[in-house]
Scaffold this active site. Structure first.
Site, PDB file in Angstrom:
ATOM      1  N   SER A   1      10.068   0.631   3.399  1.00 12.56           N
ATOM      2  CA  SER A   1       9.226   2.092   3.101  1.00 12.56           C
ATOM      3  C   SER A   1       7.960   1.849   4.268  1.00 12.56           C
ATOM      4  O   SER A   1       7.295   1.139   4.393  1.00 12.56           O
ATOM      5  CB  SER A   1       8.547   1.788   1.858  1.00 12.56           C
ATOM      6  OG  SER A   1       9.664   1.977   0.532  1.00 12.56           O
TER       7      SER A   1
ATOM      8  N   HIS B   1       3.488   5.585  -1.094  1.00 10.34           N
ATOM      9  CA  HIS B   1       3.794   4.696  -2.244  1.00 10.34           C
ATOM     10  C   HIS B   1       3.617   3.336  -1.838  1.00 10.34           C
ATOM     11  O   HIS B   1       3.728   2.563  -2.700  1.00 10.34           O
ATOM     12  CB  HIS B   1       5.176   5.044  -2.921  1.00 10.34           C
ATOM     13  CG  HIS B   1       6.338   4.740  -1.911  1.00 10.34           C
ATOM     14  ND1 HIS B   1       6.736   5.480  -0.871  1.00 10.34           N
ATOM     15  CD2 HIS B   1       7.040   3.335  -1.930  1.00 10.34           C
ATOM     16  CE1 HIS B   1       8.033   4.618  -0.357  1.00 10.34           C
ATOM     17  NE2 HIS B   1       7.983   3.359  -0.983  1.00 10.34           N
TER      18      HIS B   1
ATOM     19  N   ASP C   1       4.941  11.942   0.302  1.00 11.10           N
ATOM     20  CA  ASP C   1       4.639  10.317   0.459  1.00 11.10           C
ATOM     21  C   ASP C   1       4.294  10.045   1.760  1.00 11.10           C
ATOM     22  O   ASP C   1       5.139   9.586   2.599  1.00 11.10           O
ATOM     23  CB  ASP C   1       5.983  10.088   0.034  1.00 11.10           C
ATOM     24  CG  ASP C   1       5.981   8.319   0.046  1.00 11.10           C
ATOM     25  OD1 ASP C   1       7.065   7.803  -0.026  1.00 11.10           O
ATOM     26  OD2 ASP C   1       4.950   7.849  -0.001  1.00 11.10           O
TER      27      ASP C   1
END
Lengths: 251, 440
Positions: free
Chosen positions: A201, A39, A100
């Site tokens: 992330s 992502h 992900d």
């Protein structure tokens, strides 16, 4: 990183700072691969998800080798040759971070040294690292109390059993429940203010494998509900070893 | 007379043979064989009326205008003249046979059926060279110098230095362009060892293939008119090799043996109008011209199967000790062969051997190599080891390990002879300064 500490030079030499759609993290594998979260390449619900991978490949900025963002920028980026996003990842499903995971191949291998070193991948059969309470470290350049950190931070978090995660998640009633799949695990605390946050992330959740004396990446910072308001959710790398090795071995 | 066809053999038989011959018969035969042959005749069967001096019946044989006899009678009879197994040989290539019978063959009123004769003749080669077969015209020997007989004829040749004249018999001194091309042979002054003729302008040329060296060996006696004070004023024997004068000789002291180092030699022999010296004779031989003994230019050069002598068309092969390259100037050679040329030189100079240099070892990405031996060098048998930039990389080598040696082939190889250099693989999960917690 929330409730963490400043990382010292050489503490997390695999840590990459990425700048694709915004700030993110990643981890060096071997000497030319960056493991990160899908992502960070195709953010959920982003209007820009129709940008081609080639375009993103050109735009992606990858930094390695320092704990200070400014210093990293001075050192310059590592150009990306190719980007591989896991086929299960669906950028349009904002409630599902399954798959992900992504790999960025650098155009040129990096020279390793005390501040640039790859992280190991877990052995395929080793699920110990995902047992409830197994302590791990996550480093990242993400937000801490609404400020983007200018320095690499790290926080020590325990992995949490799948049941506890699911139990906790169920209390989080929302319009649409988040998907918590087998390919994820959660870690952190319910009450302590220690967690990862936006900007982290793609960074990896690492544990020290005492047997081999090596640091091993077991997870990738993926999603959470707020920051430090409960558990954080990580992509379970163990379930993607074949995919990763298939790409890296192929090379 | 019935001429007998020019055959090389045949039979002649009395009239009606083997029935009794008729009375009052006169028959004759002319036997002619080709020139160069003579006639040899024998009687296979002979049975004529016997009589004193073969007065009644008889056979007469003639050749070369001479009678070879008058024959009659029966084998073993006391009267008559039976030829038995006698061989009648002509000197020339003709023979004449005549047969005569009288009016009867009675004896005491009894007719005796004498059968007559069966004669067999054949042409036999005439050895014209046999002195006893001197030419009819009584000119003495058929050939002035040398006679060569062959079946059916003969031919003449002359001694060296003489030429057969157009009469094919006589020889005249002719030595102005004697050519010798055999690898060895003899040449001498005309009539050697008898005194040589006067006024000679002899030129003997020996022409052999390139690469051969002619050796002249003078035989005894050696005798050419000379003078005490003046050098060879009368007769001269000059020896030249490819235009280069090797020497001029006369007198009684033999020049012995001369190695001309040439494949072309001219021997000129000039004589004046008088003299009784016996002349000279040379036995020439040839050997392939020699080349200088090859000598290595350094102690690493190996001459394969070194021979004591190298001659024309011989060759030698050079190689180097292991770890050394054959070099011609700056050019590396894969092999080297030198061939001895016709002029006694090698077709290319001796090379030298240079130690193999492997050049700088391949750089190891994220690693280094270091020389094991001092001073560091890249020559044959130098040793290096590869290391990676520990602890960030670790070395992955083949089975041959991380030590590489400069090989004879000029490459760096590991213990197993593999050229492939090690790889430095990233070491994962080993930060120099891992997070260490102190307070508990």
């Amino acid at each position: 990183i929330v409730g963490g500490e400043r990382a010292g030079k050489g503490n997390f030499p695999w840590q990459a700072l990425t700048h694709i759609h915004g700030r993110g993290g990643g981890a060096l594998l071997s000497d030319r691969w960056i493991l990160t979260a899908a992502h960070t390449i195709f953010p959920k619900g982003s209007a820009r998800n129709n940008v081609s991978l080639d375009e993103l490949t050109k735009e992606a900025d990858i930094y390695l080798g320092h704990t200070n963002v400014d210093e990293l920028h001075k050192m310059g980026t590592h150009p990306v040759r190719r980007i591989f996003v896991h086929p299960d990842y669906n950028p349009n499903d904002e409630h599902n971070y399954n798959g992900d995971i992504a790999l960025l191949e650098l155009k040129y291998p990096v020279t390793l040294g005390p501040t640039v070193l790859p992280i190991c991948l877990p052995d395929t059969s080793n699920t110990t690292f995902y047992m409830d309470g197994y302590m791990g470290y996550v480093s990242g350049f993400g937000v801490e109390k609404n400020f983007l950190s200018n320095h690499l931070k790290y926080v020590k978090l325990p992995a949490v059993s799948h049941e506890k995660c699911q139990e906790w998640l169920d209390t989080k009633t929302r319009d649409k429940p988040m998907v918590f799949s087998e390919n994820m695990f959660c870690a952190g605390f319910l009450r302590q203010k220690r967690d990862t946050c936006q900007g982290d992330s793609g960074s990896v959740f690492t544990v020290l494998d005492v047997e081999s004396g090596r640091w091993v990446a077991t997870g990738i910072v993926s999603w959470g509900i707020g920051c430090a308001q409960g558990y954080g959710f990580y992509t379970k790398i163990l379930n993607y070893l074949d995919w990763i090795k298939g790409i890296i071995k192929e090379d | 007379s019935s001429p007998v066809p020019r055959k090389l053999f045949g039979e002649i038989r009395s009239p009606n043979y083997p029935k009794p011959y008729p009375n009052n018969n006169i028959s004759s035969w002319d036997i002619v064989v080709p020139k160069g042959y003579v006639v040899k005749l024998t009687f296979r069967y002979f049975d004529l009326e016997p009589s004193e001096t073969c007065f009644y019946d008889y056979v007469k044989i003639r050749a070369d205008k001479k009678s070879l006899g008058r024959y009659c009678g029966q084998l073993g009879s006391t009267t008559g003249n039976h030829p038995g197994r006698k061989e009648f040989v002509s000197k020339g290539n003709r023979m004449h046979l005549s047969f005569h019978s009288d009016f009867s063959n009675e004896d005491n009123g009894m007719v005796i059926p004498y059968k007559g004769f069966l004669a067999y003749y054949k042409a036999v080669d005439l050895d014209e060279c046999d002195p006893n077969n001197a030419a009819e015209d009584g000119e003495g020997l058929r050939c002035q110098h040398i006679c060569h007989n062959y079946v059916g004829g003969y031919f003449c040749s002359c001694r060296p230095g003489y030429q057969l004249q157009s009469d094919y018999h006589s020889c005249k001194v002719e030595c102005s362009s004697e050519l010798f091309t055999e690898a060895s042979g003899y040449l001498s002054s005309p009539d050697y060892p008898h005194p040589y003729p006067e006024d000679l302008q002899c030129n003997y040329s020996i022409r052999l293939e390139k690469g051969l060296s002619i050796i002249l060996k003078f035989l005894e006696p050696f005798e050419i008119d000379d003078h005490q004070q003046v050098r060879c004023p009368y007769d001269q024997l000059k020896i030249q090799a490819q235009g280069r004068e090797i020497g001029e000789f006369c007198g009684k002291k033999s020049p012995g043996s001369i190695e001309t180092k040439s494949n072309e030699v001219d021997i000129l022999f000039f004589t004046d109008e008088s003299g009784f010296s016996r002349g000279w004779k040379i036995h020439y031989t040839s050997e392939r011209i020699r080349c200088p003994q090859p000598v290595p230019r350094d102690q690493f050069t190996i001459i394969r199967d070194l021979q004591p002598v190298y001659r024309y068309q011989d060759y030698f092969i050079v190689s180097c000790q292991t770890g050394y390259n054959l070099m011609k100037g700056n050019q590396k050679l894969l092999s080297f062969t030198a061939v001895c040329q016709a002029d006694g030189t090698w077709h290319q100079p001796m090379p030298h051997c240079e130690i193999v240099n492997c050049g700088n070892p391949a750089e190891l990405t994220n690693g280094i190599f270091s020389y094991v031996n001092e001073p560091a060098s890249n020559i044959y048998q130098s040793v290096i080891t590869y290391q990676c930039n520990e602890p960030y990389y670790h070395i992955v080598t083949g089975a041959g390990g991380d030590r590489y040696t400069c090989s004879p082939e000029g490459t760096w190889v590991d213990r197993d002879g593999q050229e492939r250099i090690p790889t430095c693989l990233p070491v994962c999960g080993k930060p120099d300064k891992p997070v260490v917690e102190v307070q508990r």
